[in-house]
Design a protein around this motif. Sequence first.
Motif, mmCIF file in Angstrom:
data_model
loop_
_atom_site.group_PDB
_atom_site.id
_atom_site.type_symbol
_atom_site.label_atom_id
_atom_site.label_comp_id
_atom_site.label_asym_id
_atom_site.label_seq_id
_atom_site.Cartn_x
_atom_site.Cartn_y
_atom_site.Cartn_z
ATOM 1 N N ILE A 65 0.823 -1.097 -0.097
ATOM 2 C CA ILE A 65 0.007 -0.102 -0.032
ATOM 3 C C ILE A 65 0.925 1.047 0.011
ATOM 4 O O ILE A 65 0.818 2.296 -0.986
ATOM 5 C CB ILE A 65 -0.819 0.064 1.217
ATOM 6 C CG1 ILE A 65 -1.847 -0.975 1.007
ATOM 7 C CG2 ILE A 65 -1.441 1.375 1.333
ATOM 8 C CD1 ILE A 65 -3.133 -1.112 2.132
ATOM 9 N N ILE A 66 1.705 1.415 1.030
ATOM 10 C CA ILE A 66 2.752 2.496 1.000
ATOM 11 C C ILE A 66 3.615 2.508 -0.250
ATOM 12 O O ILE A 66 3.741 3.649 -0.788
ATOM 13 C CB ILE A 66 3.706 2.479 2.226
ATOM 14 C CG1 ILE A 66 2.981 2.389 3.452
ATOM 15 C CG2 ILE A 66 4.662 3.517 2.264
ATOM 16 C CD1 ILE A 66 3.616 2.006 4.845
ATOM 17 N N LEU A 90 3.583 12.570 1.074
ATOM 18 C CA LEU A 90 2.406 11.672 1.038
ATOM 19 C C LEU A 90 1.262 11.957 2.026
ATOM 20 O O LEU A 90 1.449 12.571 2.933
ATOM 21 C CB LEU A 90 3.022 10.402 1.246
ATOM 22 C CG LEU A 90 4.020 9.940 0.203
ATOM 23 C CD1 LEU A 90 4.544 8.496 0.738
ATOM 24 C CD2 LEU A 90 3.352 9.692 -1.333
ATOM 25 N N ARG A 144 8.333 12.707 0.320
ATOM 26 C CA ARG A 144 7.537 12.408 -0.756
ATOM 27 C C ARG A 144 6.308 13.083 -0.832
ATOM 28 O O ARG A 144 5.307 12.824 -1.906
ATOM 29 C CB ARG A 144 7.176 10.939 -0.733
ATOM 30 C CG ARG A 144 8.438 10.094 -0.746
ATOM 31 C CD ARG A 144 9.120 9.772 -2.132
ATOM 32 N NE ARG A 144 8.142 9.747 -3.238
ATOM 33 C CZ ARG A 144 8.314 9.493 -4.482
ATOM 34 N NH1 ARG A 144 9.695 9.399 -4.855
ATOM 35 N NH2 ARG A 144 7.573 9.713 -5.412
ATOM 36 N N VAL A 146 -3.187 7.588 4.638
ATOM 37 C CA VAL A 146 -2.859 6.140 4.005
ATOM 38 C C VAL A 146 -1.541 5.606 4.230
ATOM 39 O O VAL A 146 -1.458 4.412 4.526
ATOM 40 C CB VAL A 146 -2.679 6.550 2.304
ATOM 41 C CG1 VAL A 146 -2.906 5.069 1.851
ATOM 42 C CG2 VAL A 146 -4.177 7.221 1.926
ATOM 43 N N VAL A 147 -0.376 6.552 4.401
ATOM 44 C CA VAL A 147 1.109 5.819 4.935
ATOM 45 C C VAL A 147 0.773 5.356 6.280
ATOM 46 O O VAL A 147 1.160 4.130 6.556
ATOM 47 C CB VAL A 147 1.973 7.007 4.940
ATOM 48 C CG1 VAL A 147 3.326 6.297 5.495
ATOM 49 C CG2 VAL A 147 2.265 7.350 3.533
ATOM 50 N N GLY A 195 -1.293 1.799 5.806
ATOM 51 C CA GLY A 195 -0.517 0.789 5.567
ATOM 52 C C GLY A 195 0.600 0.364 6.362
ATOM 53 O O GLY A 195 0.638 -0.817 6.799
ATOM 54 N N PHE A 239 9.528 10.118 5.385
ATOM 55 C CA PHE A 239 9.147 9.638 4.289
ATOM 56 C C PHE A 239 8.050 10.402 3.770
ATOM 57 O O PHE A 239 7.797 10.800 2.556
ATOM 58 C CB PHE A 239 8.730 8.240 4.499
ATOM 59 C CG PHE A 239 8.491 7.525 3.231
ATOM 60 C CD1 PHE A 239 9.438 7.124 2.310
ATOM 61 C CD2 PHE A 239 7.241 6.800 3.038
ATOM 62 C CE1 PHE A 239 9.056 6.602 1.072
ATOM 63 C CE2 PHE A 239 6.588 6.284 1.886
ATOM 64 C CZ PHE A 239 7.752 6.087 0.704
ATOM 65 N N LYS A 248 2.801 9.113 -6.386
ATOM 66 C CA LYS A 248 2.631 10.620 -6.286
ATOM 67 C C LYS A 248 3.882 11.271 -6.891
ATOM 68 O O LYS A 248 5.084 10.609 -7.254
ATOM 69 C CB LYS A 248 3.162 10.784 -4.966
ATOM 70 C CG LYS A 248 1.966 10.628 -3.809
ATOM 71 C CD LYS A 248 0.894 11.842 -4.013
ATOM 72 C CE LYS A 248 1.510 13.120 -3.398
ATOM 73 N NZ LYS A 248 0.336 14.099 -3.371
ATOM 74 N N LEU A 250 1.808 4.102 -3.169
ATOM 75 C CA LEU A 250 1.234 5.278 -3.100
ATOM 76 C C LEU A 250 2.430 6.176 -3.171
ATOM 77 O O LEU A 250 2.417 7.274 -3.911
ATOM 78 C CB LEU A 250 0.984 5.439 -1.270
ATOM 79 C CG LEU A 250 0.191 6.941 -1.142
ATOM 80 C CD1 LEU A 250 -1.276 6.872 -1.764
ATOM 81 C CD2 LEU A 250 0.344 7.265 0.396
ATOM 82 N N ALA A 251 3.562 5.752 -2.655
ATOM 83 C CA ALA A 251 4.839 6.387 -3.266
ATOM 84 C C ALA A 251 5.191 6.740 -4.550
ATOM 85 O O ALA A 251 5.359 7.592 -4.971
ATOM 86 C CB ALA A 251 5.911 5.774 -2.460
ATOM 87 N N VAL A 252 5.032 5.412 -5.234
ATOM 88 C CA VAL A 252 5.201 5.786 -6.666
ATOM 89 C C VAL A 252 4.405 6.459 -7.464
ATOM 90 O O VAL A 252 4.477 7.232 -8.439
ATOM 91 C CB VAL A 252 5.691 4.358 -7.576
ATOM 92 C CG1 VAL A 252 6.790 3.607 -7.027
ATOM 93 C CG2 VAL A 252 4.353 3.483 -7.517
#
Lengths: 502, 312, 325, 343
Positions: free
Chosen positions: B300-301, C130, C128, C134-135, C138, C124, B308, B304-306
């Motif tokens: 999930i993380i 984010l 990024r 959601v982070v 996760g 992090f 963005k 999300l990271a790619v």
Amino acid sequence: MSGATDSLVVLGGIAKQFGAVRALAGVDLTILPGEVLAVVGHNGAGKSTLMQVLIGTLAPDTGSIAVAGRDETAGYDVRRAHALGIRCVFQELSLCPNLRVFENVRILHHGLMGFGWPRRARRLVRAALDEIFPGHGIDADAVVGDLSIGQRQMVEIARAFTVTDQPVRLVILDEPTSSLGARAAEQLLRFTRRAAGRGISCIFISHRLREVLEHTDRVVVMRDGQVVARDRAADLTEALLVERMGVMADAAHAASTRANGAGADLPVRVDIQPTAGGTIRLIARAGEVVGLAGLDGHGQRDTLLQAFAAPRGGGPGARVDGSVAYVSGDRPREGVFPLWSIGRNVTIGLLRRLSRGGFLSPQAESATADEWRLRVKVRTPDMNNPILSLSGGNQQKVLIARAFACGADILLLDDPMRGVDVGTKQELFEDIRAEADAGKCVLLYTTETQELQHCDRVYVFYRGAITEEIARAALTEDRVLRASFGQTDDTGQHSGGRADAA
Amino acid sequence: MNRRWLDANPWVWSLIGAVLVWGLTVASVEGRGGMETLSTALGFATFYVIVGIGQMLVISAGPGNIDLSIPSVMMLSGYLSMGVMHAQDAGLVLGVLVALGVGLGAGIANVVLIRGLNIPPMIATLAAGFVMQSMTIAYSRGSTAKPAPLLLQFSLARVLGVPVIALLFLAVAGVVAFVLARSSFGRSVLAIGQNARAAYLAGVRIPRTMAAVYLVSSVLASVAGLLLAAYSGGASLNMAEDFLLMSIAVVVLGGTAISGGQATVAGVWSASLFLYLIVTMLNVLGVGAGLRYVITGLIIIGVLAVSKSRPA
Amino acid sequence: MQREVASAGGAPASDADPVPRRRFSGRVLLPAAALAVMLAAIFVLQPRAMSYNGMRLLLGFSLPLMFAAMAQMCVIAASDIDLGLGTYIGLVNSLSALLLADRPLLGVLSLVGCVLAYAGMGAFIEARRLPSIVVTLGASFVWLGLALLVLPTPGGASPAWLSALVRLKPPLVPLSIVVAVLLALVGHWLFMRSSYGVVLRGIGSTPQAVRRAGWSLLTARTVLYGLAGVFGLIAGLVLTGLNTTGDANFGAPYTLLSISAVIVGGGEFFGGIVAPVGAVIGAFIMLLTGSLLSFMDVSTDWQLSVQGAILILVLGTRAFRRRRA
Amino acid sequence: SVGHADGTGVATGDTSGKKIALSNSYAGNSWRQQMLKTWDRATADAIKDKVIKAAKVVNANASAPEQANHIESLIVEGWDAIVINAASPTALNGVIQEACDQHIVVVVFDGLATAPCAYKVAYDYTAMGKMEADFAIKKLGGKGNVLEVRGIAGVSVDDDIHKGLVDTFATAPGIKVVGSVYGNWTQTIAQKEVASVLPSLPPVNMVVTQGGDGWGTFQAFKAAGRPTPTIVFGNRQDELKLWSDLLKADPGYDTFSASSAPGCASVAFWVAQQVLAGKKVPNTIYLPLPRIEQADLESWLKVMPDGAVATPVYSQAWTADLIDANAAGKPLPPSPVAKLGDM
Ligand SMILES: Nc1ncnc2c1ncn2[C@@H]1O[C@H](COP(=O)(O)OP(=O)(O)OP(=O)(O)O)[C@@H](O)[C@H]1O
Ligand SMILES: Nc1ncnc2c1ncn2[C@@H]1O[C@H](COP(=O)(O)OP(=O)(O)OP(=O)(O)O)[C@@H](O)[C@H]1O
Ligand SMILES: [Mg+2]
Ligand SMILES: [Mg+2]
């Protein structure tokens, strides 16, 4: 590059490109110690971008920065700029609304720490406020979010002049006066002179040319990302300056007045009792441009909001007949939808009119957007670009276009020209007059006395009530100022609704 | 697929993820049951999609807007509708009406708490959810909880291996996407989500739009409850347990901004498929419970990271 | 209106003064009043609660919750939200029960690793850009998974010193209250008084303004999440001490409880508006809801409804007051 | 004050002034609802008959911290005995010890806690796993594919059942456990998880479940268009009804139902009452797992309303027998048969 040794800052060949937009095309700029330097230019000329480079929040694509004779190009950033004594008051406010005034001072000063820092921070900001804006009425413990926009601007300016462990050598003021009242603006300009006397340089950006000419030493004119002229302020006149900026308009001289001679027979559109009572009601008819004057925060904005809310089931004391549209000068908080394109920012005001069978027609939408791009001269190749790619003044034009486009009967303008350059402003006022001639009713709140010349009548506010109604013909700066402090002029008090100007 | 296009279509990443995970799953069992896996995934993903669309509308209406009452609405709607159906086709219409009624009622309750009493949406919907959970528990004692046979058939029906409900909610998703992009309501939601004050001053009707958003979310949750109860052959008290976090996860993984003002309907579908297929993959690979959670979280993380676009 | 007039032009400074002052204290006063009302109700329903022992028992489990609330508040200060705090507390609980007593060195190392992981998560999220929700969602799976890996079934044992510590019986006032006062003071100093606390709250409302003043947002968010990791760690340790064992699933409820505690205590989801003292009070309110339920003898079917009603009552009153102010 | 001189039988000490409370960790599924019902019935009768003075229930929302807080409140209130269905086997030990220190009788059941001072009313879940595995080995003739539907990860009941299964299957090399999923004792989750692995599985001959998941498992097979395997069911009404329907379609559909009975709450209640009445009770009391065979299926279904969970109602006398059997290490008394109105 001349005088590298005794100049404070030397910018050389600064260029900056945003996608297809060339914001800066090789700018050279020298700032001398203890001078007040004006930077002027049309909306989108690149002034703010250049300042962002100077303060280190934006890295230029090419170019060099030297401070006090030393090359600082490598590794230049905000911290370095601060260490070198360069401060900036940004065009869009940069305070944290959840923090108190003195806490915001702490944010700027990295060295303000250790035991007793709140006391020191309070003392610093109080001293600065007292010196720059005597009688400011701002408590150092107030939460910034509770302050009016003018007060916040004062706090931010005062903060920029406070000194702790780092010196202040140059303060950049990006359109500070656009959100200050006339009095505070005057105070600030006088202060920059005194500061210059102490060796602190100021860069002053403004679209109010009179301020520029009266209060600065040197004027740099920018046009389309380049510096096109450098003059001593004393050698310039408003007309000359306008010419250098490349905007075609005969400045504020030709304040247009009502074309038709329509009179009291036109329907009353707005009839409002201001919140704090008083004997004078605000009455505005179709075809009129009515000004709301006075010092910032004396109930003008509340009156406009009251008028805005009235057709939608607003409070008592307000009768508003017709549809309303509102333009705010506080763009980020009250105007702009930051994720959208320029076009969508215009059309949000007229969704119902663009709908075909319940849904928006993309053709109609883009046609409308393009039409208004031309009408208010938004500097963009494409209305599908994001709104945030526009300069501040151009964003403001978009907001005005939104209100015009929706075809409302009543236009409520809350400092609508904030940050708009002289040429455009002139054109926009002509547009406003045209709208009024076409039967619209316009309420205009401004703290700039010059802009009141475009109004048929002016109501002056003091402590939430109207102290005086002044007809166009009787309008003088002095009279407005006196009424702004609650001193009424007997002769003009009940001039009865309309004024016969022209 | 250039970067700009990808930025505008963030759902692509979870779709790519879904395809990868599906490929890995099928490869791990020598290609057995690839199509069936997909068909099953479509069926289950539909339930996430139904509530995800509602949650997406709520989230895109601005920071702080989240509907935590979704699982409780599903539960109450599932129970009451099954209860009045009594496993008879004759009760079908009434059952559906009851489900919709639950959705409307719950939506109104949420709106009253949020706009009327000014309680932060997260807490308001949580509290409303508690009350609805109580109601379900009180009601469920000794009740019938089986669907009408017609509804059961409908929920399981397939056309060429594709579940009918998946097709139905593909269409619904399309309609919602169109409404968001091209209707006055859609623009109003997104405007409020970006800047409520500016929206108010631009003449957007905030009260009615916000009410509509929460109503739609609750009604969709009630429909999901009805269909899920039918699909599983009856309502059970804890049938909606994993829908709270999932409804949020599919929305944000799909590319909708959690801070509001922007919505990606296609992303709800691709993220739903993706998350379900991860479960499939882990089950098929027989990964143990602990590792399973770790992998799910990291995926999930990672996605999300790619997805963005702009790193700091 | 009054405010606008007072602040403009030449009006004296004192006029603008009372507004923010009152608003600040209102933020903490309301939850404090709510707590007082709840305690009064409890004492009326159950007079035995009004003793040292009664209070000690009633508030026994407030220790982990108040630290959890403080951890959640660190994250909420940045306008973020932490959905993984509960399972993180479960992970700390599992690790400390498994390792701390028998292999203290390894135990301490693993716990330090937990805090670093939390701080890393903050870095992090910032690096990024984010969405934290959601982070952390996760991450909640990751913490739970790790906890299940180290402690597949509940077990392990709390080190004796830890159990003894959380069961201390100071004279006059129960331990929970002593710790609550200390924690509130520490939190208040950290966020409302210390000079870096200003920066930490600043990034919750206007990060670009803080960045323009030359602060590193990366550092700030890392510090906030690191602090959350530390407070979460203490919550987990206290839990181990109270329970005397570890359980991977035990911490999960603390996610929602801690969020509710922060908000009930006067914090807001957005804008960097937090109240450390309120968060501690909020923790007590959330905790006593359960006791009140028990004492009120509500039918089991409707116990959840009463919980919801208490939440609505507290927050509804706050909103009502604010609108009238 | 004990029934018989040797301490066996129902203890008759006066408990008419005593108060017994139930702290329950979770009320959100049909098993727990049935459990609360049997508790209510047992305590209502006991109060009516003046056996005890008062009883009550506090439910935690699947939250161990909340439950710990409830128990502390119950201690403050001064209950004489606290019966607990615990959210965690270990996490409540601190408060339970606290209660014991205040001379409160603590009885844990179903969701057990390991605190030494608490009386435990326990099912032998490892035996349940073994029972299911033995059945599978016999039914499949020592060769075939089995799918395992587990409970909630990290919960000891799930681990015990799983252990019983694994250990037993280890003795039958022909049996292959082709898949294992967590169904959380919830029909919808079991359905989802089973459906997710099904396409990748070879033909499945048998499914072993833990109860509460049999119906969902069946739905997943049906939706995937797979032949229905032999499913070892739990004791929910929908599962038993399904079994009965399957039998009607195929009289050879041979399986059984194994699961814990919600009525164990009433056993726990009577144990608490008996301790208060002065009976000497061993620390751990095993309960027989109710096992429903095909022969009894229809008679069970007849007395079960929709949505119920099959359970006998245990009496004071039966509980006393159970205690005695446990104390003496004798075979446990068989579960009584449910009557109409019991559920
Ligand atoms: N972040 C950005 N992305 C894209 N284009 C930008 C960005 N920032 C500025 N620009 C463009 O750069 C040009 C210069 O903008 P700048 O803000 O410096 O103008 P300005 O002289 O300050 O105007 P104003 O008087 O309206 O404030 C404009 O054309 C603007 O559209
Ligand atoms: N500054 C603001 N920011 C956000 N929302 C606002 C703001 N001001 C007003 N609102 C919203 O608008 C409401 C008041 O507006 P009003 O009642 O005039 O809307 P309306 O046009 O009558 O709406 P409708 O007719 O659709 O119900 C407030 O209750 C509030 O929800
Ligand atoms: Mg600018
Ligand atoms: Mg209205």
